[in-house]
Write an enzyme that holds these catalytic residues in place. Structure first.
Site, PDB file in Angstrom:
ATOM      1  N   ASP B  48       0.663  -1.022   0.261  1.00  0.00           N
ATOM      2  CA  ASP B  48      -0.131   0.175  -0.434  1.00  0.00           C
ATOM      3  C   ASP B  48       0.699   1.102  -0.114  1.00  0.00           C
ATOM      4  O   ASP B  48       2.063   1.923   0.611  1.00  0.00           O
ATOM      5  CB  ASP B  48      -0.941   0.010   0.963  1.00  0.00           C
ATOM      6  CG  ASP B  48      -2.323   0.905   0.960  1.00  0.00           C
ATOM      7  OD1 ASP B  48      -2.022   1.862  -0.001  1.00  0.00           O
ATOM      8  OD2 ASP B  48      -2.705   1.068   1.872  1.00  0.00           O
ATOM      9  N   ASP B  49       1.019   2.074  -1.144  1.00  0.00           N
ATOM     10  CA  ASP B  49       2.049   3.718  -1.526  1.00  0.00           C
ATOM     11  C   ASP B  49       3.220   2.862  -1.242  1.00  0.00           C
ATOM     12  O   ASP B  49       3.850   3.979  -1.673  1.00  0.00           O
ATOM     13  CB  ASP B  49       1.582   4.095  -0.202  1.00  0.00           C
ATOM     14  CG  ASP B  49       0.245   4.873   0.291  1.00  0.00           C
ATOM     15  OD1 ASP B  49      -0.926   4.427  -1.045  1.00  0.00           O
ATOM     16  OD2 ASP B  49      -0.008   5.604   1.029  1.00  0.00           O
ATOM     17  N   CYS B  86      -6.001   4.433  -3.562  1.00  0.00           N
ATOM     18  CA  CYS B  86      -5.822   2.953  -3.671  1.00  0.00           C
ATOM     19  C   CYS B  86      -7.241   2.310  -3.871  1.00  0.00           C
ATOM     20  O   CYS B  86      -6.868   1.017  -5.231  1.00  0.00           O
ATOM     21  CB  CYS B  86      -5.284   3.086  -2.437  1.00  0.00           C
ATOM     22  SG  CYS B  86      -6.691   4.418  -1.132  1.00  0.00           S
ATOM     23  N   ARG B  90      -7.440  -1.012  -6.371  1.00  0.00           N
ATOM     24  CA  ARG B  90      -8.147  -2.476  -6.146  1.00  0.00           C
ATOM     25  C   ARG B  90      -9.430  -2.681  -6.824  1.00  0.00           C
ATOM     26  O   ARG B  90      -9.125  -4.464  -7.173  1.00  0.00           O
ATOM     27  CB  ARG B  90      -8.318  -2.338  -4.510  1.00  0.00           C
ATOM     28  CG  ARG B  90      -7.099  -2.280  -3.961  1.00  0.00           C
ATOM     29  CD  ARG B  90      -7.347  -1.086  -2.426  1.00  0.00           C
ATOM     30  NE  ARG B  90      -5.841  -0.696  -2.237  1.00  0.00           N
ATOM     31  CZ  ARG B  90      -4.764  -1.129  -0.987  1.00  0.00           C
ATOM     32  NH1 ARG B  90      -5.719  -2.517  -1.197  1.00  0.00           N
ATOM     33  NH2 ARG B  90      -4.009  -1.262  -0.844  1.00  0.00           N
ATOM     34  N   LYS B 148      -5.743  -5.146   3.888  1.00  0.00           N
ATOM     35  CA  LYS B 148      -6.218  -3.955   3.468  1.00  0.00           C
ATOM     36  C   LYS B 148      -7.834  -4.247   2.481  1.00  0.00           C
ATOM     37  O   LYS B 148      -7.314  -4.382   1.377  1.00  0.00           O
ATOM     38  CB  LYS B 148      -5.692  -2.718   2.875  1.00  0.00           C
ATOM     39  CG  LYS B 148      -6.597  -1.321   2.577  1.00  0.00           C
ATOM     40  CD  LYS B 148      -5.681  -0.388   2.241  1.00  0.00           C
ATOM     41  CE  LYS B 148      -5.903   0.806   1.978  1.00  0.00           C
ATOM     42  NZ  LYS B 148      -5.620   1.958   1.277  1.00  0.00           N
ATOM     43  N   HIS B 150     -10.961  -2.070   1.404  1.00  0.00           N
ATOM     44  CA  HIS B 150     -11.362  -0.810   1.051  1.00  0.00           C
ATOM     45  C   HIS B 150     -11.745  -0.313   0.159  1.00  0.00           C
ATOM     46  O   HIS B 150     -12.223   0.261  -0.899  1.00  0.00           O
ATOM     47  CB  HIS B 150     -10.179  -0.147   0.678  1.00  0.00           C
ATOM     48  CG  HIS B 150      -9.997   1.467   0.527  1.00  0.00           C
ATOM     49  ND1 HIS B 150      -8.800   2.666   0.375  1.00  0.00           N
ATOM     50  CD2 HIS B 150     -10.442   2.284   1.380  1.00  0.00           C
ATOM     51  CE1 HIS B 150      -9.626   3.899   0.577  1.00  0.00           C
ATOM     52  NE2 HIS B 150     -10.377   3.453   1.579  1.00  0.00           N
ATOM     53  N   HIS B 240       2.107   2.033   3.941  1.00  0.00           N
ATOM     54  CA  HIS B 240       1.064   3.347   3.890  1.00  0.00           C
ATOM     55  C   HIS B 240       1.234   3.412   5.771  1.00  0.00           C
ATOM     56  O   HIS B 240       1.790   2.837   6.066  1.00  0.00           O
ATOM     57  CB  HIS B 240      -0.308   2.453   3.945  1.00  0.00           C
ATOM     58  CG  HIS B 240      -1.260   3.686   3.634  1.00  0.00           C
ATOM     59  ND1 HIS B 240      -2.014   4.463   5.155  1.00  0.00           N
ATOM     60  CD2 HIS B 240      -2.340   3.963   2.731  1.00  0.00           C
ATOM     61  CE1 HIS B 240      -2.648   5.526   4.004  1.00  0.00           C
ATOM     62  NE2 HIS B 240      -2.674   5.250   3.111  1.00  0.00           N
ATOM     63  N   ASP B 346      -0.140   0.279  -4.925  1.00  0.00           N
ATOM     64  CA  ASP B 346      -1.215   0.382  -5.664  1.00  0.00           C
ATOM     65  C   ASP B 346      -1.157   1.721  -6.019  1.00  0.00           C
ATOM     66  O   ASP B 346      -2.062   1.918  -6.377  1.00  0.00           O
ATOM     67  CB  ASP B 346      -2.334   0.310  -4.259  1.00  0.00           C
ATOM     68  CG  ASP B 346      -2.071   1.019  -2.910  1.00  0.00           C
ATOM     69  OD1 ASP B 346      -0.808   1.546  -2.819  1.00  0.00           O
ATOM     70  OD2 ASP B 346      -3.114   0.948  -2.773  1.00  0.00           O
ATOM     71  N   ASN B 347      -0.398   2.237  -5.456  1.00  0.00           N
ATOM     72  CA  ASN B 347      -0.072   3.428  -6.711  1.00  0.00           C
ATOM     73  C   ASN B 347       0.809   4.352  -5.837  1.00  0.00           C
ATOM     74  O   ASN B 347       2.132   3.846  -5.832  1.00  0.00           O
ATOM     75  CB  ASN B 347      -1.633   4.767  -6.130  1.00  0.00           C
ATOM     76  CG  ASN B 347      -1.590   4.275  -4.453  1.00  0.00           C
ATOM     77  OD1 ASN B 347      -3.020   4.213  -4.161  1.00  0.00           O
ATOM     78  ND2 ASN B 347      -0.765   4.718  -3.418  1.00  0.00           N
ATOM     79  N   LYS B 407       0.895  10.167  -5.530  1.00  0.00           N
ATOM     80  CA  LYS B 407      -0.468   9.454  -5.411  1.00  0.00           C
ATOM     81  C   LYS B 407      -0.736  10.315  -5.654  1.00  0.00           C
ATOM     82  O   LYS B 407      -0.806  11.807  -5.052  1.00  0.00           O
ATOM     83  CB  LYS B 407      -0.113   8.914  -3.626  1.00  0.00           C
ATOM     84  CG  LYS B 407      -1.913   8.163  -3.406  1.00  0.00           C
ATOM     85  CD  LYS B 407      -1.157   7.645  -2.180  1.00  0.00           C
ATOM     86  CE  LYS B 407      -2.907   7.227  -1.652  1.00  0.00           C
ATOM     87  NZ  LYS B 407      -2.829   6.396  -0.395  1.00  0.00           N
TER      88      LYS B 407
END
Lengths: 343, 604
Positions: B48-49, B86, B90, B148, B150, B240, B346-347, B407
């Protein structure tokens, strides 16, 4: 001058000289951090380290009562005496890097007044003394633990973990001394000690959550006082054997700026004699507590109380006392930043 | 995001695929079994990130031996795209459908008023799409998810309702790694599910990255007795922010980042060039204009800023460690060699101060909440519960070396990430670096092909939105240069920022102050850092790409938001001027040292 027959207090205070020798160091500010908690505050937490070049001026006010001269670290107990002291101790301390270790230099000067009833050769005397005591110099070198803090990044990363210093204290016998009485601010002899302060960090080093166990084992050494007053006789010789002292503090932050400490001091040895006629050795335990508060980037305050606990026999040291310390610390970098901020 | 050529279902089954696949209620069709072997397991590891250049395999100095090992055994893709944020990424990963059709046309937290109530902008993965785990489950796979989610919290949107037979999931977009605390007064506690039930409390000794790994290993262990292959979506919360991590992972890079962000970016770029990830001569993106030159900062500032990056590095290393635990477990049970790993972020890395955004205003209820739950902000506490530290735009740019932005933004640093694929799907030489243009939505068709499954013709009686991705199977097998042709294009829109890419050309529109609020044209073959706007030189290319953009908008019902999170930022940030290293010279000129033989004392 106190000459009355002030009731003797229950208990007594363990010597404060050894504690008041400790100095505070500078409290530093970082532009982006806000306040960084300064290492080293008075008695507990004194041996925390600060940025090389930091300066501190401590002023310690003490009110002491007991059956010995509280200004004399040898604590010659006079069983039927009752001594009160109001003392201020002012000093200056500086931290320097030496061989990549932290060197602490400090000087302290006690001043004030003591008074009370003291028994000399079986006679009770009311005596008092005012003025300046013996200045003391302390040199301390860190041996184990973090390297010297040479930069603010080092300070940011400082954690004592387990640190051990070697200290040497020497008192210069130039304080006010009257050979016509037993109570004096100056001791008319050289004395000092060698110690190994230990700071053991317990848990994270986060302001508000810091816990330390601090120990200071030390041995005091005394030269003879060859002009000692003993029972209307001046020019007597007071001798004191080396004395072992162990101080311990369990300190804990309550908030980022407010902390407390449980203190104890144990003393053993230090048998004294006058003209070779022996007195008693010390075997005393004192307990106390200290509260500390960081007022701002420069100023810290502590207040404490300590009293002897195993003092029921007439020959035992009985002493107690309150202590308030005020420490102003500074470092040129921090002060410069403040000047620029104020523009 | 879409491609010009609609995904065409590929029913060819890879030789390794076996097993009869049942027709499903959602319409998934069985494919004929492969002649030999068990179908491969699939593990998707999502950071994540996680930034493009953070892993060692992509030029990072962060020690990631386990992920690097996957890269060494598989393929690294340097032109892999995600959304700039994010949950949209996903949603495309799990649905294969463009965000504006799958429900994440806007993030739940930032949907604009003109998007409210519009199909495709629900803020969760809508029910008009099916999901990768659902199709794989229907095709005979065990389907597991940890980490995660989300993409919706309601019972019909949680992982168990979207195809995962086992899960341990954080439904929120972020939160504490140590406990259930979240960030706002209105939503003070994160929501977790385990196997479709909402958790009242977390397990003992919970630490997100560790617990997720423990859980996925236990899922695999408990499910492997029947011999079915598994699909595991390991959706790490790390790295993240807030940077929460165990104490013994925090101090592994002490002082290493005091050199500053530009120095680290240069080092990473140099390694990327040496590794062949980017061509020699690649420029670094301009340091964002509001980020200071670290060499001009006081040592204390650099130390504190550097400590943030130290923690981030620890987060990534800790994640790698737990990935290593999973790998070792799979090796131990003999499944590693038959497992496809797909690893990516994810980004772009996070450069925005989320905490300040949420809790920055004294007097608000969120500030009050933060003061109670998130105020342990001393650097020595960073990593502990109730601390919130992110690393800021300067380090986000490092994580996205050599790209611009991060991001949320439409520079390559917002949407391009490093991709690792390893396992039986890869037939190319180990360690191959692929420059094919790939997209997160490709994963759905790729894995359907691997599993011998097919995209359903109907979902709940309706024709589902089209898959927009392209299968990688041939490309990874070395049978095709790229999953897409020169005519295919990719397009993005999130938070009102937008971009379209075809071949080497990219057209980008971005809100001020990060962009110009005009279309800008870049040739990524020669300018991956997007330093040189070529709109004036190539108006025909602008026109062509704009036509593709219009096509994308029409095909996917793109509704540009009436409100965006960039509002007011031009006034909050300094005026923008070009960043030129060494300017102004006044700040960089060093003390003049005269020749020693010309030194003299003053005359009396």
């Amino acid at each position: 001058m106190k000459t009355g027959t002030k009731p003797r207090r229950e208990g007594g205070r363990i010597p404060s000289i050894s504690q008041s020798r400790r100095l505070a160091t500078a409290i530093l500010a970082l532009t982006i951090l806000g306040p960084i908690i300064a290492p080293a505050q008075i008695p507990p937490r004194f041996y925390w380290k600060s940025l090389a070049g930091a300066n501190a001026v401590p002023v310690i006010f003490q009110s002491l009562s007991g059956n010995a001269n509280p200004i004399d670290p040898a604590f010659v107990v006079s069983p039927n005496s009752s001594v009160d002291a109001t003392v201020a101790i002012a000093g200056y301390a500086k931290m320097l890097p030496v061989f990549n270790r932290t060197l602490t230099l400090a000087v302290l000067e006690p001043m004030g007044r003591i008074s009370g009833e003291t028994t000399v050769a079986g006679k009770l005397y009311n005596q008092d003394a005012t003025g300046f005591g013996d200045p003391m110099v302390e040199v301390g070198l860190n041996l184990i633990g973090p390297k010297a803090i040479r930069s603010i990044p080092d300070l940011v990363r400082y954690e004592p973990k387990l640190s051990l210093d070697l200290i040497v204290d020497v008192a210069f016998p130039i304080g006010e001394y009257d050979n016509d009485q037993a109570l004096n601010l100056g001791q008319n002899r050289w004395y000092g000690r060698v110690g190994a302060p230990i700071v053991w960090q317990i848990g994270p080093w986060v302001p508000g959550r810091r816990t330390t166990l601090e120990l200071l084992p030390s041995v005091w050494f005394f030269s003879d006082n060859n002009d000692y007053y003993a029972g209307q006789q001046t020019g007597q010789t007071l001798s004191t054997d080396p004395m072992f002292q162990l101080e311990a503090h369990l300190t804990r932050d309550f908030t980022e700026h407010f902390w407390g400490s449980l203190d104890s001091t144990y003393m053993a040895g230090g048998k004294w004699s006058v003209n070779g006629v022996g007195g008693d050795s010390l075997n005393n335990l004192g307990v106390g507590l200290t509260l500390g508060y960081q007022i701002n980037d420069n100023i810290s305050l502590t207040a404490g109380y300590m009293a002897t606990v195993n003092d029921s026999d007439p020959g035992d040291l009985r002493m107690d006392g309150f202590r308030i310390s005020f420490t102003y610390g500074w470092h040129k970098i921090v002060e410069g930043q403040k000047r620029l901020k104020s523009e | 995001m879409t491609m010009k050529i609609t995904y065409k279902q590929n029913l060819k089954i890879a030789a390794a695929v076996v097993g009869g696949l049942a027709l499903t209620a959602t319409g998934a069709q069985a494919a004929s079994p492969a002649a030999e072997g068990k179908r491969p397991n699939i593990v998707i590891i999502l950071g994540d990130d996680l930034g493009f250049s953070d892993l060692g395999a992509f030029g990072g100095e962060i020690r990631t031996p386990n992920l690097d090992g996957l890269a060494k055994a598989g393929v690294r893709c340097t032109q892999f795209y995600t959304s700039a944020s994010c949950s949209p990424t996903r949603s495309m990963l799990l649905s294969g459908v463009d965000t504006h059709l799958n429900g994440l046309g806007a993030m739940d937290e930032w949907a604009a008023p003109n998007q409210w109530g519009v199909d495709g902008y629900e803020g969760d993965l809508n029910k008009r799409v099916t999901t990768l785990p659902q199709v794989l489950k229907d095709a005979g796979y065990h389907t597991y998810m940890v980490g995660k989610w989300h993409m919706g919290k309601k019972p019909d949107h949680i992982p168990a309702a979207r195809g995962f037979e086992r899960d341990f999931s954080l439904l929120d977009g972020a939160g504490s790694y140590w406990d259930m605390w979240s960030f706002t007064a209105a939503n003070p506690k994160s929501t977790f599910t385990e196997d479709g039930r909402y958790l009242k409390k977390l397990p003992k000794d919970y630490y997100a990255t560790k617990t997720y790994t423990d859980k996925v290993i236990s899922f695999i262990e408990e499910g492997r007795k029947d011999g079915k292959p598994f699909f595991a979506f390991v959706s790490h919360q790390a790295p993240h922010d807030p940077f929460h991590l165990p104490r013994d992972w925090r101090n592994r890079h002490v002082g290493e980042y005091d050199k500053g962000w530009d120095a680290v970016r240069k080092e990473r770029l140099q390694r990327q060039i040496e590794m062949g990830l980017v061509p020699k001569g690649t420029e670094l993106a301009e340091r964002m204009w509001f980020i200071p030159d670290a060499t001009l900062l006081a040592p204390a500032a650099r130390a504190i800023m550097g400590k943030k990056m130290e923690l981030y590095a620890g987060m990534v290393e800790n994640m790698d460690h737990h990935v290593g635990r999973l790998i070792n477990y799979l090796k131990k049970i003999g499944e590693y060699d038959n497992t496809i790993f797909i690893v990516f972020g994810d980004n772009g890395a996070e450069g925005t101060d989320l905490f300040k955004m949420v809790a920055g205003m004294p007097g608000t209820r969120n500030f009050l909440f933060a003061s109670m739950q998130w105020s342990q902000n001393h650097p020595n506490a960073w990593g502990d519960p109730h601390t919130y530290v992110g690393y800021g735009p300067m380090w986000a740019q490092v994580s996205m070396t050599p790209f611009s932005h991060y991001k949320g933004l439409m520079g390559e640093g917002g949407i391009r990430n490093g991709l690792i694929v390893s396992g039986p799907i890869v037939k190319q030489a180990p360690g191959t670096i692929s420059r094919s243009i790939m997209h997160v939505a490709d994963i759905m068709p790729t894995l359907l092909e691997v599993a011998g499954a097919s995209y359903p013709k109907t979902i709940n009686g309706h024709e589902p939105p089209p898959l927009i991705g392209k299968s990688w199977v041939k490309t990874l097998a070395g049978e095709a240069e790229s999953p897409r042709s020169g005519q295919d294009y990719l397009a993005w829109e999130i938070f009102g920022n937008r971009a379209v890419r075809q071949g080497d050309w990219k057209l980008r529109w971005q809100y001020k102050p990060y962009g110009t609020e005009e279309w800008e044209l870049f040739n990524l073959a020669t300018d991956v850092a997007e330093r040189h706007d070529l709109t004036a030189q190539h108006p025909e290319k602008v026109k062509a790409l704009l036509a593709l953009w219009d096509d994308y908008v029409r095909a996917n019902n793109v509704i540009l938001p009436s409100r965006v999170l960039w509002e007011g930022q031009a006034k909050q940030l300094p005026d923008r001027y070009p960043v030129v290293d060494g300017y102004p010279p006044l700040l960089y000129q060093k003390q003049f040292i005269p020749p020693p033989d010309m030194l003299a004392d003053p005359k009396p």
